[in-house]
Design a protein around this motif. Structure first.
Motif, PDB file in Angstrom:
ATOM      1  N   GLU A  23       0.938  -1.296  -0.106  1.00  0.00           N
ATOM      2  CA  GLU A  23       0.225   0.004   0.024  1.00  0.00           C
ATOM      3  C   GLU A  23       0.988   1.208  -0.137  1.00  0.00           C
ATOM      4  O   GLU A  23       0.457   2.272  -0.802  1.00  0.00           O
ATOM      5  CB  GLU A  23      -1.015   0.114   1.197  1.00  0.00           C
ATOM      6  CG  GLU A  23      -1.638   1.198   1.231  1.00  0.00           C
ATOM      7  CD  GLU A  23      -2.627   1.586   0.007  1.00  0.00           C
ATOM      8  OE1 GLU A  23      -2.985   2.469  -0.435  1.00  0.00           O
ATOM      9  OE2 GLU A  23      -2.998   0.520  -0.603  1.00  0.00           O
ATOM     10  N   ARG A  26       2.055   1.661  -3.757  1.00  0.00           N
ATOM     11  CA  ARG A  26       1.243   2.078  -4.522  1.00  0.00           C
ATOM     12  C   ARG A  26       0.930   3.477  -4.297  1.00  0.00           C
ATOM     13  O   ARG A  26       0.595   4.534  -5.083  1.00  0.00           O
ATOM     14  CB  ARG A  26      -0.271   1.484  -4.316  1.00  0.00           C
ATOM     15  CG  ARG A  26      -0.309  -0.036  -4.981  1.00  0.00           C
ATOM     16  CD  ARG A  26      -1.627  -0.489  -4.814  1.00  0.00           C
ATOM     17  NE  ARG A  26      -1.907  -0.858  -3.518  1.00  0.00           N
ATOM     18  CZ  ARG A  26      -1.547  -2.023  -3.042  1.00  0.00           C
ATOM     19  NH1 ARG A  26      -1.196  -3.119  -3.630  1.00  0.00           N
ATOM     20  NH2 ARG A  26      -2.188  -2.384  -1.505  1.00  0.00           N
ATOM     21  N   SER A  27       0.524   3.920  -3.061  1.00  0.00           N
ATOM     22  CA  SER A  27       0.331   5.441  -2.664  1.00  0.00           C
ATOM     23  C   SER A  27       1.441   6.406  -3.065  1.00  0.00           C
ATOM     24  O   SER A  27       1.196   7.561  -3.463  1.00  0.00           O
ATOM     25  CB  SER A  27       0.217   5.561  -0.814  1.00  0.00           C
ATOM     26  OG  SER A  27      -1.218   4.809  -0.816  1.00  0.00           O
ATOM     27  N   ARG A  30       1.201   6.843  -6.794  1.00  0.00           N
ATOM     28  CA  ARG A  30       0.138   7.586  -7.313  1.00  0.00           C
ATOM     29  C   ARG A  30       0.233   8.939  -6.858  1.00  0.00           C
ATOM     30  O   ARG A  30      -0.309   9.917  -7.735  1.00  0.00           O
ATOM     31  CB  ARG A  30      -1.531   7.037  -6.522  1.00  0.00           C
ATOM     32  CG  ARG A  30      -1.718   5.610  -7.147  1.00  0.00           C
ATOM     33  CD  ARG A  30      -2.716   4.973  -6.231  1.00  0.00           C
ATOM     34  NE  ARG A  30      -2.975   3.659  -6.704  1.00  0.00           N
ATOM     35  CZ  ARG A  30      -3.782   3.092  -5.674  1.00  0.00           C
ATOM     36  NH1 ARG A  30      -4.243   3.162  -4.747  1.00  0.00           N
ATOM     37  NH2 ARG A  30      -4.157   1.637  -6.461  1.00  0.00           N
ATOM     38  N   ALA A  31       0.876   9.345  -5.826  1.00  0.00           N
ATOM     39  CA  ALA A  31       1.343  10.596  -5.479  1.00  0.00           C
ATOM     40  C   ALA A  31       2.410  11.552  -6.111  1.00  0.00           C
ATOM     41  O   ALA A  31       2.810  12.469  -6.031  1.00  0.00           O
ATOM     42  CB  ALA A  31       1.552  10.802  -4.067  1.00  0.00           C
ATOM     43  N   GLU A  55       2.049   0.662 -10.402  1.00  0.00           N
ATOM     44  CA  GLU A  55       1.477   1.900 -10.429  1.00  0.00           C
ATOM     45  C   GLU A  55       1.991   2.883 -11.529  1.00  0.00           C
ATOM     46  O   GLU A  55       1.510   3.971 -11.389  1.00  0.00           O
ATOM     47  CB  GLU A  55       1.173   2.737  -9.131  1.00  0.00           C
ATOM     48  CG  GLU A  55       0.061   1.776  -8.360  1.00  0.00           C
ATOM     49  CD  GLU A  55      -1.236   1.944  -8.873  1.00  0.00           C
ATOM     50  OE1 GLU A  55      -1.698   2.984  -9.428  1.00  0.00           O
ATOM     51  OE2 GLU A  55      -2.055   0.986  -8.506  1.00  0.00           O
ATOM     52  N   ASP A 167      -0.173   5.359   7.978  1.00  0.00           N
ATOM     53  CA  ASP A 167      -0.318   5.335   6.572  1.00  0.00           C
ATOM     54  C   ASP A 167       0.635   6.080   5.511  1.00  0.00           C
ATOM     55  O   ASP A 167       1.022   7.070   6.100  1.00  0.00           O
ATOM     56  CB  ASP A 167      -1.873   5.303   6.183  1.00  0.00           C
ATOM     57  CG  ASP A 167      -2.526   6.583   6.570  1.00  0.00           C
ATOM     58  OD1 ASP A 167      -1.743   7.758   6.511  1.00  0.00           O
ATOM     59  OD2 ASP A 167      -3.632   6.555   7.082  1.00  0.00           O
ATOM     60  N   ALA A 168       0.222   6.072   4.269  1.00  0.00           N
ATOM     61  CA  ALA A 168       1.140   6.687   3.315  1.00  0.00           C
ATOM     62  C   ALA A 168       0.682   8.227   3.501  1.00  0.00           C
ATOM     63  O   ALA A 168       1.470   9.299   3.340  1.00  0.00           O
ATOM     64  CB  ALA A 168       1.102   6.202   1.902  1.00  0.00           C
ATOM     65  N   ALA A 169      -0.563   8.407   3.487  1.00  0.00           N
ATOM     66  CA  ALA A 169      -1.100   9.887   3.340  1.00  0.00           C
ATOM     67  C   ALA A 169      -0.864  10.637   4.633  1.00  0.00           C
ATOM     68  O   ALA A 169      -0.097  11.790   4.624  1.00  0.00           O
ATOM     69  CB  ALA A 169      -2.586   9.923   3.360  1.00  0.00           C
TER      70      ALA A 169
END
Length: 198
Positions: A23, A26-27, A30-31, A55, A167-169
């Motif tokens: 995750e 992926r994050s 995507r960022a 990704e 988490d990544a965020a």
């Protein structure tokens, strides 16, 4: 922006660590954040790389030649940089990265984490250092660090520079808001670190 990811060459017990590593990969992709890592295809480091690559993300591996020759290198990366020594590997990863994050791992992950965190305190770099805390994995470590503060071995202002995200965020937000600490020895040697002669 690129983030250096320190992670275990094993996957750990169960699936939760591998899922968290994937995750994160992926994050970050995507960022639009590139991944710099140890270059292996195994364990959590491989999971981060595979997920980011799937990704369309940039993934740069850095690995000593001795490990490449043992066939543990990931062969599908954006780029694989081969160094002669482990010291050169860590220096290259630091140079390529704008931030550092440690996933669950073992002795190697701890060694990488503490080196870049110490470098931050000494103003060798001015980049955020973070833990990705998967299911409380890092709780014993943060408790040990708090004990070091309580016993006078780490000053609170330096303890507070180690970010913790779930988490990544949260990781990216914390890195963006991070402010570098004053260099540890700014203004001269810390008098508390100098032995007093009777």
């Amino acid at each position: 922006m690129r983030v250096a990811v320190f992670a275990g060459s094993a996957s750990g017990e169960g699936t939760r660590f591998r899922e968290a590593a994937a995750e994160l990969g992926r994050s970050l992709a995507r960022a639009g954040v590139g991944v710099v890592f140890g270059g292996g295809h195994v364990g959590l480091m491989g999971a981060v790389a595979d997920a980011a690559l799937a990704e369309g993300g940039e993934v740069i591996g850095v690995m000593p030649r001795s490990l490449v020759e043992r066939e543990v290198a990931h062969l599908g990366l954006t780029r694989l940089e081969v160094t002669e020594t482990m010291h050169e590997r860590k220096a290259a990863m630091a140079e390529l990265s704008d931030a550092f994050v440690a996933l669950p791992g073992g002795a190697g992950t701890l060694e990488e984490l503490f080196e870049v965190w110490t470098w931050q305190h000494l103003a060798i770099h001015a980049k955020p250092v973070a833990l990705l805390d998967v299911d409380g994995f890092w709780t014993p470590l943060t408790a040990a660090l708090d004990a070091m503060v309580g016993n006078g071995f780490i000053k609170p202002r330096y303890r507070d520079t180690l970010l913790v995200a779930r988490d990544a965020a949260g990781l990216l937000a914390a890195c963006e808001a991070w402010v570098p600490p004053a260099p540890k020895w700014e203004g001269g040697i810390d008098p508390q670190a100098v032995p007093v002669k009777p």
